[in-house]
Structures are given as structure tokens and as C-alpha cells.
Design a protein around this motif. Structure first.
Motif, PDB file in Angstrom:
ATOM      1  N   VAL A 127      25.961   9.117  29.505  1.00 43.65           N
ATOM      2  CA  VAL A 127      26.258   9.397  30.898  1.00 43.65           C
ATOM      3  C   VAL A 127      25.004   8.597  31.432  1.00 43.65           C
ATOM      4  O   VAL A 127      23.963   8.492  31.163  1.00 43.65           O
ATOM      5  CB  VAL A 127      25.919  10.941  31.088  1.00 43.65           C
ATOM      6  N   SER A 128      25.275   8.165  32.856  1.00 45.54           N
ATOM      7  CA  SER A 128      24.269   7.348  33.503  1.00 45.54           C
ATOM      8  C   SER A 128      23.322   8.478  33.948  1.00 45.54           C
ATOM      9  O   SER A 128      23.304   9.548  34.150  1.00 45.54           O
ATOM     10  CB  SER A 128      24.836   6.619  34.821  1.00 45.54           C
ATOM     11  N   ARG A 129      22.264   7.698  34.150  1.00 47.73           N
ATOM     12  CA  ARG A 129      20.784   8.373  34.631  1.00 47.73           C
ATOM     13  C   ARG A 129      21.150   9.342  35.859  1.00 47.73           C
ATOM     14  O   ARG A 129      20.864  10.492  35.965  1.00 47.73           O
ATOM     15  CB  ARG A 129      19.725   7.742  34.707  1.00 47.73           C
ATOM     16  N   ALA A 130      21.680   8.429  36.896  1.00 42.72           N
ATOM     17  CA  ALA A 130      22.158   9.143  38.113  1.00 42.72           C
ATOM     18  C   ALA A 130      22.864  10.290  37.900  1.00 42.72           C
ATOM     19  O   ALA A 130      22.810  11.379  38.648  1.00 42.72           O
ATOM     20  CB  ALA A 130      22.610   8.105  39.009  1.00 42.72           C
ATOM     21  N   GLU A 131      23.866  10.126  37.472  1.00 39.80           N
ATOM     22  CA  GLU A 131      25.098  11.355  37.011  1.00 39.80           C
ATOM     23  C   GLU A 131      24.472  12.427  36.392  1.00 39.80           C
ATOM     24  O   GLU A 131      24.620  13.676  36.789  1.00 39.80           O
ATOM     25  CB  GLU A 131      26.213  10.762  36.330  1.00 39.80           C
ATOM     26  N   ALA A 132      23.810  11.976  35.370  1.00 36.21           N
ATOM     27  CA  ALA A 132      23.134  13.203  34.466  1.00 36.21           C
ATOM     28  C   ALA A 132      22.059  13.939  35.272  1.00 36.21           C
ATOM     29  O   ALA A 132      21.976  15.215  35.269  1.00 36.21           O
ATOM     30  CB  ALA A 132      22.411  12.534  33.120  1.00 36.21           C
ATOM     31  N   GLU A 133      21.229  13.208  35.816  1.00 38.80           N
ATOM     32  CA  GLU A 133      20.206  13.910  36.928  1.00 38.80           C
ATOM     33  C   GLU A 133      20.756  14.841  37.961  1.00 38.80           C
ATOM     34  O   GLU A 133      20.497  15.909  38.084  1.00 38.80           O
ATOM     35  CB  GLU A 133      19.114  13.034  37.327  1.00 38.80           C
ATOM     36  N   GLY A 134      22.030  14.204  38.586  1.00 40.55           N
ATOM     37  CA  GLY A 134      22.546  14.884  39.546  1.00 40.55           C
ATOM     38  C   GLY A 134      23.468  16.085  39.010  1.00 40.55           C
ATOM     39  O   GLY A 134      23.177  17.433  39.831  1.00 40.55           O
ATOM     40  N   ALA A 174      22.527  17.735  36.324  1.00 39.96           N
ATOM     41  CA  ALA A 174      21.240  18.845  35.933  1.00 39.96           C
ATOM     42  C   ALA A 174      20.486  19.330  37.223  1.00 39.96           C
ATOM     43  O   ALA A 174      20.355  20.632  36.987  1.00 39.96           O
ATOM     44  CB  ALA A 174      20.080  17.993  35.092  1.00 39.96           C
ATOM     45  N   ARG A 175      20.454  18.836  38.217  1.00 39.87           N
ATOM     46  CA  ARG A 175      19.801  19.631  39.365  1.00 39.87           C
ATOM     47  C   ARG A 175      21.004  20.519  40.106  1.00 39.87           C
ATOM     48  O   ARG A 175      20.418  21.650  40.382  1.00 39.87           O
ATOM     49  CB  ARG A 175      19.487  18.437  40.580  1.00 39.87           C
ATOM     50  N   GLU A 176      22.063  20.284  39.828  1.00 37.56           N
ATOM     51  CA  GLU A 176      22.972  21.229  40.578  1.00 37.56           C
ATOM     52  C   GLU A 176      23.124  22.497  39.407  1.00 37.56           C
ATOM     53  O   GLU A 176      22.982  23.740  39.913  1.00 37.56           O
ATOM     54  CB  GLU A 176      24.368  20.672  40.124  1.00 37.56           C
ATOM     55  N   GLY A 201      18.784  29.244  39.499  1.00 36.17           N
ATOM     56  CA  GLY A 201      17.525  29.586  40.311  1.00 36.17           C
ATOM     57  C   GLY A 201      16.496  28.957  39.789  1.00 36.17           C
ATOM     58  O   GLY A 201      15.309  29.423  40.008  1.00 36.17           O
ATOM     59  N   LEU A 202      16.565  27.532  39.466  1.00 36.37           N
ATOM     60  CA  LEU A 202      15.450  26.938  38.795  1.00 36.37           C
ATOM     61  C   LEU A 202      15.476  25.635  39.532  1.00 36.37           C
ATOM     62  O   LEU A 202      14.687  24.601  38.802  1.00 36.37           O
ATOM     63  CB  LEU A 202      15.533  26.589  37.272  1.00 36.37           C
ATOM     64  N   GLY A 203      15.972  25.644  40.827  1.00 40.91           N
ATOM     65  CA  GLY A 203      16.084  24.021  41.510  1.00 40.91           C
ATOM     66  C   GLY A 203      14.696  23.744  41.786  1.00 40.91           C
ATOM     67  O   GLY A 203      14.455  22.484  41.963  1.00 40.91           O
ATOM     68  N   ASP A 204      13.365  24.490  41.865  1.00 36.70           N
ATOM     69  CA  ASP A 204      12.292  23.695  42.239  1.00 36.70           C
ATOM     70  C   ASP A 204      11.536  23.529  41.033  1.00 36.70           C
ATOM     71  O   ASP A 204      10.193  23.366  40.945  1.00 36.70           O
ATOM     72  CB  ASP A 204      11.613  24.864  42.960  1.00 36.70           C
ATOM     73  N   LYS A 205      12.021  23.742  39.701  1.00 37.83           N
ATOM     74  CA  LYS A 205      11.485  23.442  38.468  1.00 37.83           C
ATOM     75  C   LYS A 205      11.698  22.078  37.881  1.00 37.83           C
ATOM     76  O   LYS A 205      11.274  21.843  36.633  1.00 37.83           O
ATOM     77  CB  LYS A 205      11.525  24.521  37.435  1.00 37.83           C
ATOM     78  N   ALA A 206      12.616  21.486  38.242  1.00 38.97           N
ATOM     79  CA  ALA A 206      12.984  20.272  37.628  1.00 38.97           C
ATOM     80  C   ALA A 206      11.833  19.448  37.167  1.00 38.97           C
ATOM     81  O   ALA A 206      11.780  18.723  36.196  1.00 38.97           O
ATOM     82  CB  ALA A 206      13.906  19.430  38.732  1.00 38.97           C
ATOM     83  N   GLY A 207      10.636  19.157  38.082  1.00 36.97           N
ATOM     84  CA  GLY A 207       9.464  18.362  37.526  1.00 36.97           C
ATOM     85  C   GLY A 207       8.575  18.968  36.817  1.00 36.97           C
ATOM     86  O   GLY A 207       7.536  18.354  36.157  1.00 36.97           O
ATOM     87  N   ALA A 208       8.817  20.418  36.318  1.00 35.94           N
ATOM     88  CA  ALA A 208       7.694  21.039  35.675  1.00 35.94           C
ATOM     89  C   ALA A 208       7.694  20.782  34.175  1.00 35.94           C
ATOM     90  O   ALA A 208       8.967  20.588  33.705  1.00 35.94           O
ATOM     91  CB  ALA A 208       7.886  22.601  36.063  1.00 35.94           C
ATOM     92  N   VAL A 257      20.811  25.735  30.536  1.00 39.63           N
ATOM     93  CA  VAL A 257      21.234  24.874  31.431  1.00 39.63           C
ATOM     94  C   VAL A 257      21.222  23.378  30.550  1.00 39.63           C
ATOM     95  O   VAL A 257      22.249  22.557  30.882  1.00 39.63           O
ATOM     96  CB  VAL A 257      20.004  24.337  32.574  1.00 39.63           C
ATOM     97  N   ARG A 258      20.376  23.283  29.598  1.00 43.79           N
ATOM     98  CA  ARG A 258      20.455  21.985  28.845  1.00 43.79           C
ATOM     99  C   ARG A 258      21.914  22.179  27.902  1.00 43.79           C
ATOM    100  O   ARG A 258      22.279  21.298  27.671  1.00 43.79           O
ATOM    101  CB  ARG A 258      19.269  22.155  27.789  1.00 43.79           C
ATOM    102  N   ALA A 259      22.086  23.266  27.428  1.00 44.06           N
ATOM    103  CA  ALA A 259      23.535  23.380  26.894  1.00 44.06           C
ATOM    104  C   ALA A 259      24.652  23.037  27.750  1.00 44.06           C
ATOM    105  O   ALA A 259      25.512  22.532  27.146  1.00 44.06           O
ATOM    106  CB  ALA A 259      23.487  24.869  26.096  1.00 44.06           C
ATOM    107  N   LEU A 260      24.628  23.544  28.894  1.00 46.23           N
ATOM    108  CA  LEU A 260      25.690  23.458  29.732  1.00 46.23           C
ATOM    109  C   LEU A 260      25.852  22.011  30.386  1.00 46.23           C
ATOM    110  O   LEU A 260      26.820  21.635  30.680  1.00 46.23           O
ATOM    111  CB  LEU A 260      25.517  24.179  31.091  1.00 46.23           C
ATOM    112  N   ALA A 261      24.761  21.209  30.318  1.00 48.36           N
ATOM    113  CA  ALA A 261      24.564  20.036  30.902  1.00 48.36           C
ATOM    114  C   ALA A 261      25.548  19.136  30.180  1.00 48.36           C
ATOM    115  O   ALA A 261      25.968  17.899  30.744  1.00 48.36           O
ATOM    116  CB  ALA A 261      23.335  19.281  30.753  1.00 48.36           C
ATOM    117  N   VAL A 262      26.117  19.060  28.802  1.00 47.28           N
ATOM    118  CA  VAL A 262      27.045  18.398  28.068  1.00 47.28           C
ATOM    119  C   VAL A 262      28.453  18.935  28.017  1.00 47.28           C
ATOM    120  O   VAL A 262      29.380  18.354  27.830  1.00 47.28           O
ATOM    121  CB  VAL A 262      26.626  18.429  26.629  1.00 47.28           C
ATOM    122  N   ARG A 263      28.563  19.697  29.306  1.00 47.42           N
ATOM    123  CA  ARG A 263      29.957  20.308  29.705  1.00 47.42           C
ATOM    124  C   ARG A 263      30.605  20.635  28.442  1.00 47.42           C
ATOM    125  O   ARG A 263      31.779  20.164  28.063  1.00 47.42           O
ATOM    126  CB  ARG A 263      30.586  19.228  30.318  1.00 47.42           C
TER     127      ARG A 263
END
Length: 256
Positions: free
Chosen positions: A119-126, A128-130, A136-143, A159-165
């Protein structure tokens, strides 16, 4: 989902006569299991009953000694099957968070989609942020992980497990390493995933949660699925003496 709907649905995961040994110790004894789509199956039982090993076999992290396992009708224990390709369709969350400490939350989550799934970086990051926002962790992306509480780290692992759909999510005692006050926030995430129709199998010691959220409950004892049924059946009217004794001790300990 009603009992009739569950029985009619083609299973996402099916295990037939699965046997697993470690040396001379038989850990799983001819286990049969079917997990219909959009349902939650809870594995309960004492420590050492085989719950974690069952999950590791389902994800091909452990080779089985006999029997067969199917994912969406494909026999994934066939010697010709690429286990890495199967693992891309199954998300797993363990009791240890296993986050890379030198990576930010966002980097931890996007690593597999980018490196394994292409997956492209842009799609993966988009994506992941969703997911982070939803949990409830929207403010923790850079932590970094060491700046998060245990409950937050476990939610990041989910979230990491869900990110691979994934087609299927496996949870192995995901609250075991948490302080009691953090357990609720992680279990709330699992409830939300159930409401969204995610197919899940979870090994848990949280009996009240299993009773409330599971469509199917399997009681394991000595590597055998000794009793299975709806949550109402297992917790309200268990048939096996061993199940009755286990649940009686849980009640006496104030855990149900």
C-alpha cells in the motif's frame, strides 16, 4: 445474529480434528471449531487449557500435527499453501503489545500495509489516521509507545491489526497485561468492532465480557473443546460438570 443464522452461514474459519503436541505433551486434542462470519467466538478455560495454542495454530504460527484448518473454504494447512499469504488475511493481537519502541504510533501501524501489502504511504497513513480517530487515539499518531498508557498501547496494537483490513481478528488475552482501570477501554473497542460486523475469535479470562459479547462460547479443558454453545447456554446452563466447576470458581472469585 440468531442461532439459526449462525448455523446456516459458511464459516470464515473451520478447524477439523486439529491436534497439536509439544514433545510428549498433547496441547490440542482433535479440536473442531467453526466461526461464522460477523460473529464473536470466545474461548474460555483455565490457563494451560489450549486457548492460546488454538489461536496460534489458526494463524499458522504453529504447525499442527494432525487435522486441517480452512479459511473461507481454503485449506490453509495444505503443505502447498504460503503461510505468509494467509497471515495477511488474519489480524492478531497478543497480550504483549509488541510495538516497535523506536517507531511512532503511525509508523508502527503503517509498516505492514506498506511493506507486506504494497500500500502506498499516503493510503496507509490515511487509513491509519482514520482508525486512530475511531479508537480515540487521533492525537497520538506522532507519539512513541513509551509515552502511552498500557490501554493506549493495546488500542494501538488493535489499530495495527485492523490496518491490514483482515478477514478475521484473533485476540489472545488482550487485557491480561493491563491495569484493571484500563481493561474497560480496550474491551469497549472490541464491542465496537462486534457492532461493525468484524469476525473475531478471542481467548479471554474476562468472563463477564465473554458472556455479554460472544455469539459462541467454547470451554476448553486439557486441549479439548469440552463444551460449546451460545453465551446464554454456557454461562446460564452448562452441561458438563467440569464447566460447571470452572464457572462456579469464577463466580466465587467475583469475576462473573
Amino acid at each position: 445474529m440468531s442461532t439459526a443464522d449462525i448455523s446456516a452461514a459458511s464459516p470464515v474459519l473451520r478447524m477439523e480434528s486439529v491436534r497439536k503436541t509439544f514433545g510428549t505433551s498433547v496441547v490440542l486434542r482433535d479440536v473442531d471449531l467453526e466461526v461464522p462470519p460477523h460473529t464473536v467466538t470466545a474461548l474460555i478455560g483455565a490457563s494451560g487449557s489450549g486457548k492460546s495454542t488454538l489461536l496460534r495454530c489458526a494463524n499458522l504460527l504453529e504447525d499442527i500435527d494432525d487435522g486441517a484448518i480452512w479459511l473461507d473454504g481454503e485449506e490453509i494447512t495444505d503443505p502447498g499453501v504460503d503461510p505468509d499469504a494467509i497471515r495477511r488475511r488474519i489480524g492478531v493481537v497478543f497480550q504483549a503489545y509488541n510495538l516497535f519502541p523506536h517507531m511512532t504510533v503511525l509508523e508502527n501501524i503503517t509498516l505492514a500495509p506498506r511493506r507486506v501489502h504494497g500500500v502506498s504511504r499516503a493510503e496507509a497513513e490515511g487509513h491509519a489516521r482514520e482508525l486512530l480517530e475511531r479508537l480515540g487515539l487521533g492525537d497520538k499518531a506522532g507519539a512513541y509507545p513509551d509515552r502511552l498508557s498500557g490501554g493506549q498501547q493495546q488500542r494501538v496494537a488493535i489499530v495495527r491489526a485492523l490496518a491490514v483490513r483482515p478477514r478475521l481478528l484473533l485476540f489472545d488475552e488482550i487485557t491480561a497485561a493491563l491495569d484493571p482501570e484500563l481493561v474497560g477501554e480496550v474491551l469497549a473497542v472490541v464491542r465496537d468492532l462486534k457492532d461493525e460486523g468484524m469476525t473475531m475469535v478471542l481467548a479471554t479470562h474476562e468472563m463477564g465480557f465473554a458472556r455479554d459479547v460472544a455469539d459462541q462460547v467454547c470451554f476448553l479443558d486439557g486441549g479439548v473443546v469440552l463444551e460449546r454453545g451460545t453465551a446464554q447456554q454456557i454461562f446460564g446452563d452448562p452441561q458438563q460438570e467440569r464447566t460447571q466447576r470452572f464457572l462456579r470458581r469464577i463466580v466465587e472469585a467475583g469475576r462473573l
